[in-house]
Write an enzyme that holds these catalytic residues in place. Structure first.
Site, PDB file in Angstrom:
ATOM      1  N   SER A  11      51.421  -3.534  -2.211  1.00 21.52           N
ATOM      2  CA  SER A  11      52.360  -4.535  -1.700  1.00 21.52           C
ATOM      3  C   SER A  11      53.636  -4.687  -2.521  1.00 21.52           C
ATOM      4  O   SER A  11      54.597  -5.301  -2.057  1.00 21.52           O
ATOM      5  CB  SER A  11      51.661  -5.904  -1.596  1.00 21.52           C
ATOM      6  OG  SER A  11      51.201  -6.339  -2.857  1.00 21.52           O
ATOM      7  N   THR A  34      48.166  -8.163  -2.054  1.00 24.22           N
ATOM      8  CA  THR A  34      48.156  -9.605  -1.890  1.00 24.22           C
ATOM      9  C   THR A  34      49.042 -10.057  -0.742  1.00 24.22           C
ATOM     10  O   THR A  34      48.804 -11.116  -0.157  1.00 24.22           O
ATOM     11  CB  THR A  34      48.633 -10.276  -3.188  1.00 24.22           C
ATOM     12  OG1 THR A  34      49.914  -9.738  -3.557  1.00 24.22           O
ATOM     13  CG2 THR A  34      47.655 -10.010  -4.323  1.00 24.22           C
ATOM     14  N   TYR A 139      44.395  -3.590 -21.847  1.00 16.02           N
ATOM     15  CA  TYR A 139      45.166  -2.791 -20.889  1.00 16.02           C
ATOM     16  C   TYR A 139      45.137  -1.316 -21.279  1.00 16.02           C
ATOM     17  O   TYR A 139      44.842  -0.443 -20.463  1.00 16.02           O
ATOM     18  CB  TYR A 139      46.608  -3.293 -20.819  1.00 16.02           C
ATOM     19  CG  TYR A 139      47.462  -2.500 -19.857  1.00 16.02           C
ATOM     20  CD1 TYR A 139      47.400  -2.733 -18.487  1.00 16.02           C
ATOM     21  CD2 TYR A 139      48.320  -1.499 -20.321  1.00 16.02           C
ATOM     22  CE1 TYR A 139      48.170  -1.998 -17.607  1.00 16.02           C
ATOM     23  CE2 TYR A 139      49.101  -0.770 -19.445  1.00 16.02           C
ATOM     24  CZ  TYR A 139      49.020  -1.022 -18.087  1.00 16.02           C
ATOM     25  OH  TYR A 139      49.779  -0.281 -17.209  1.00 16.02           O
TER      26      TYR A 139
END
Length: 233
Positions: A11, A34, A139
């Site tokens: 998105s 989303t 991460y």
């Protein structure tokens, strides 16, 4: 015959650019995100399988290419309360690595059951090799895990026509990267990139499209850097 593609995190940012470049007459693309595509919250352990099942149904029971792009980049400083630090670690691992692993497993099993070939493209990060900030151990570790997973899939299933590739961007001009650059003193960071600028999402998308549709089978297992020579191996 059209190539059927499932793309996560479609998105915005890199994902939106990949979606654009994979939307062609000879492809059918199902996105996840989303604000568009099939919604799925990867912090929910049930979400990856639910997404796979919905995408498979929408694509008439056949997925040929999986592109794992969804991910989060949330700071978890060492001075947090211990339980909060662990929660941040586990959230990042679930979204960035475990959800991708589940989708890879479902894809491999799908192709094995159907006797088909298939391709996986995992969007990792230069952080897998270079590391990241003290607030982003999780991460870097999640992206290193993605690289190890990609190589294992490539080695394990190449004989069945199942191919896997990983792409490692450096800083890319998405909203997330802009915030990070701003918070870290952008000019100093840019000075560390010999190209003199961060990557455009369209550049990463070009590489993703190549891996998804065009890369020769002998490239399976390749890890491709796209970071303006800010980290070379």
């Amino acid at each position: 015959m059209q190539t059927h593609i499932l793309l996560t995190g479609s998105s915005r940012g890199i994902g939106a650019a990949i979606a654009e470049t994979l939307t062609r007459d000879d492809t059918r693309l199902i996105g996840h995100g989303t604000s568009s595509g099939i919604p799925a919250d990867f912090t929910d352990p049930a979400a990856p399988q639910a997404l796979w099942n919905q995408a498979l149904e929408a694509l008439d029971g056949r997925i040929d290419v999986l592109v794992n792009n969804a991910g989060i980049f949330e700071a978890t400083p060492l001075d947090l309360e211990h339980d909060d630090w662990v929660a941040g670690w586990e959230k990042t691992m679930r979204v960035n690595l475990t959800a991708s692993a589940e989708l890879c497993r479902l894809a491999v099993r799908h192709w094995q059951t159907e006797g088909r070939s298939g391709r996986i493209v995992n969007i990792a990060s230069r952080a897998a090799y270079r590391g990241d900030s003290p607030a982003h151990w999780h991460y870097a570790a999640s992206k290193a895990g993605m690289i190890g997973m990609t190589k294992s899939i490539a080695r394990g299933y190449a004989a069945e026509g199942i191919l896997a590739f990983a792409i490692c961007p450096g800083f890319t001009m998405t909203g997330m990267a802009e915030d990070y650059l701003s918070s870290r003193g952008g000019d100093k960071l840019l000075a560390d990139i010999p190209l003199g600028r961060v990557a455009d999402p369209a550049e990463v998308a070009t590489l993703a499209r190549f891996c998804a549709l065009e890369a020769p089978p002998s490239m399976t297992g390749a890890v491709l850097d796209i970071n303006g020579a800010s980290y070379v191996r």
